[in-house]
Write an enzyme that holds these catalytic residues in place. Structure first.
Site, PDB file in Angstrom:
ATOM      1  N   SER A 105       4.959  10.208  -2.321  1.00  0.00           N
ATOM      2  CA  SER A 105       4.208   9.020  -2.747  1.00  0.00           C
ATOM      3  C   SER A 105       3.188   8.465  -1.761  1.00  0.00           C
ATOM      4  CB  SER A 105       5.177   7.905  -3.120  1.00  0.00           C
ATOM      5  OG  SER A 105       5.715   8.172  -4.385  1.00  0.00           O
TER       6      SER A 105
ATOM      7  N   LYS B 159       2.091  -1.746   0.229  1.00  0.00           N
ATOM      8  CA  LYS B 159       2.648  -1.346  -1.062  1.00  0.00           C
ATOM      9  C   LYS B 159       3.715  -2.359  -1.478  1.00  0.00           C
ATOM     10  CE  LYS B 159       4.842   2.718  -3.233  1.00  0.00           C
ATOM     11  NZ  LYS B 159       5.470   4.028  -2.938  1.00  0.00           N
TER      12      LYS B 159
ATOM     13  N   SER C 212       3.589   7.532  -6.058  1.00  0.00           N
ATOM     14  CA  SER C 212       3.627   6.191  -6.590  1.00  0.00           C
ATOM     15  C   SER C 212       2.698   5.202  -5.885  1.00  0.00           C
ATOM     16  CB  SER C 212       5.058   5.654  -6.513  1.00  0.00           C
ATOM     17  OG  SER C 212       5.495   5.598  -5.163  1.00  0.00           O
TER      18      SER C 212
HETATM   19  N1  GLN Z   1       6.731  11.375  -7.652  1.00  0.00           N
HETATM   20  C1  GLN Z   1       8.012  11.486  -7.030  1.00  0.00           C
HETATM   21  C2  GLN Z   1       9.036  10.759  -7.876  1.00  0.00           C
HETATM   22  O1  GLN Z   1       8.687  10.310  -8.907  1.00  0.00           O
HETATM   23  C3  GLN Z   1       7.970  10.908  -5.636  1.00  0.00           C
HETATM   24  C4  GLN Z   1       7.918   9.445  -5.647  1.00  0.00           C
HETATM   25  C5  GLN Z   1       7.955   8.857  -4.259  1.00  0.00           C
HETATM   26  O2  GLN Z   1       7.738   9.544  -3.273  1.00  0.00           O
HETATM   27  N2  GLN Z   1       8.301   7.588  -4.210  1.00  0.00           N
HETATM   28  O3  GLN Z   1      10.167  10.628  -7.515  1.00  0.00           O
END
Ligand code: GLN
Length: 469
Positions: free
Chosen positions: A160, A61, A136
């Site tokens: 994410s 990532k 994400s």
């Molecule tokens: N969707 C969640 C957020 O927007 C989690 C994102 C993540 O785990 N990086 O914060």
């Protein structure tokens, strides 16, 4: 030619070990798959045509810092940034000979649940390209599902890794907080961020976890694992107690097809010998989201202060220094990071700190205790990972709160610092449904054991129907 769609990392290593294929040939096979399918899916922000190492390839990532390879975190403000050092997880993988295939797409600074917040355009779901892969870490999850990498690393702050794995139909682990180094990772919310594996099988996931876990002197929050990672083998669950948190299985907004597939998987656990019982996490279910959306933006507003046009990436032209800071941040950050910086700065400001950030920290402790109590009776908890299957691109981009609800079920255990594993448990409307298994602190081996047994019992085919030949 190698069929990268079906190849597990374990099988790929075996082919290399038996010298049936060289590491360079394997790398080339993935490059070919990427050339064929990535123009449609856009899993990668950067592809490494060449790499060193005698092991198998891996995708990372793009929040994971890689020496000499661009690292953007999906943001314009890091455009052109090339780290001068490797994240500790990368150093560890390289020491085992793994070859970096490329950097995968992510919502900007890992803020989002669909990968649509990437400044470089969205990733599409390999099961249905009109739908999102989750986020994400949508790039890593989609790449693994589409055979564009045998496995990958993601990062998980509030879901994410788990949520994209659910939407793409693969196996993703968010490890116990403190088991994997965050050194060299682009920071979002430091008390929540964890790096973890995405793979096609539970065994691959467990093995990759064993490669990255352990204490790192460069990250003071890390600890040595209290026991070694066990690669799961058996297919019975005798002696295990699995709790079904009522509020996380009956939450508003869970699609009937998701509930049905998850209920069948839990029933399967019982048939495999586990003792299954109901439990309750009422405060976690009710206050997890608001608590997360104070703590995560507060920490983000502090972490993102470093992007000032001086030290990294993008710098706007301006007449003087103060204007340069302002314009760099205005032009460099997209809407979601700006929204979080505003909320976070507000929650931390004098006079509001106790009411917002301080209060959220207390709620977080309550959530942690509620989970601890559940683990006095159970070895693992089970519920859906995502309330819905993959949704169409654009469906939630105009509604930040609807997007935030994607993580309703993953957030509570993240706040509690606990490990969570997504395993695919069936299809609804032709799209994958993910089962979330939550463990006590350092309970990864139990999650792998349950996940592996279920994987055998459910026989989910991880190759998207439209890509099967
Ligand atoms: N969707 C969640 C957020 O927007 C989690 C994102 C993540 O785990 N990086 O914060």
């Amino acid at each position: 030619m190698i069929d990268t769609l079906r190849l597990t990392a374990e099988q790929a290593s075996e082919l290399v070990r038996r010298r049936e294929i060289s590491p360079a040939e394997l790398h080339a096979a993935y490059l070919e798959a990427i050339a064929a399918r990535d123009p449609e899916l856009h899993c990668y922000l950067h592809v490494c045509e060449e790499a060193e190492g005698e092991g198998i390839p891996i995708a990372l990532k793009d929040v994971i810092g890689t020496r000499g390879i661009p690292t953007t975190a999906g943001s314009r403000i890091l455009e052109g940034y090339v780290p001068v050092y490797d994240a500790t997880v990368v150093t560890r993988l390289k020491a085992r000979g793994l070859r970096i295939l490329g950097k995968t797409n992510t919502d900007e600074f890992a803020m989002g649940s669909s990968t649509e917040n990437s400044a470089y355009g969205p990733t599409r779901n390999p099961w249905d390209p009109s739908r999102v892969p989750g986020g994400s870490g949508g790039g890593s999850a989609a790449a693994v599902t589409a055979g564009l990498a045998p496995w990958a690393l993601g990062s998980d702050t509030g879901g994410s890794i788990k949520q994209p794995s659910a939407l793409c139909g693969n196996v993703g682990l968010r490890p116990t907080y403190g088991t994997v180094s965050r050194y060299g990772i682009v920071a979002f919310a430091s008390s929540l961020d964890q790096v973890g594996p995405v793979a096609r099988t539970v065994r691959d996931c467990a093995f990759l976890y064993s490669l990255i876990a352990g204490r790192d002197p460069c990250d003071s929050t890390t600890v040595d694992l209290p026991h070694p990672v066990e690669l799961p083998e058996g297919d019975d669950l005798r002696g295990l107690r699995i709790g079904v948190p009522k509020e996380l299985n009956e939450a508003e907004g869970i699609e009937p097809g998701v509930s049905a597939a998850v209920a069948r998987a839990i029933e399967r656990c019982r048939e495999l010998g586990a003792e299954v019982g109901e439990c309750s996490l009422p405060l976690s279910a009710e206050y997890g989201m608001p608590c997360y959306y104070l703590i995560a933006p507060a920490e983000a507003s502090s972490n993102l202060a470093r992007y000032d046009g001086v030290r990294y990436g993008y710098r706007a032209r301006a007449a003087d220094r103060v204007e340069m800071y302002a314009r760099t941040r205005d032009e460099g950050f997209g809407d979601e990071p700006k929204r979080r910086i505003l909320v976070g700065t507000y929650a931390l400001s004098a006079g509001y700190y106790d009411a917002f950030y301080g209060q959220a920290q207390k709620v977080r402790t309550v959530i942690r205790r509620e989970h601890d109590a559940a683990f006095e009776r159970f070895d693992a908890l089970a519920c859906p990972t995502s309330p819905t299957v993959a949704f169409p691109l654009g469906a939630r981009t105009q509604h930040p709160l609807a997007m935030y609800l994607s993580d309703l079920l993953t957030i509570p255990s993240c706040l509690a610092g606990l490990p969570g594993l997504n395993i695919p448990c069936g299809l609804s409307e032709g799209l994958p449904v993910g089962l979330q298994l939550i463990g006590p602190q350092f309970g990864e081996n139990t999650l792998f054991r349950i996940g592996h047994a279920l994987e055998q019992a459910l026989g989910f085919d991880p190759v998207p129907a439209r890509l099967r030949s």
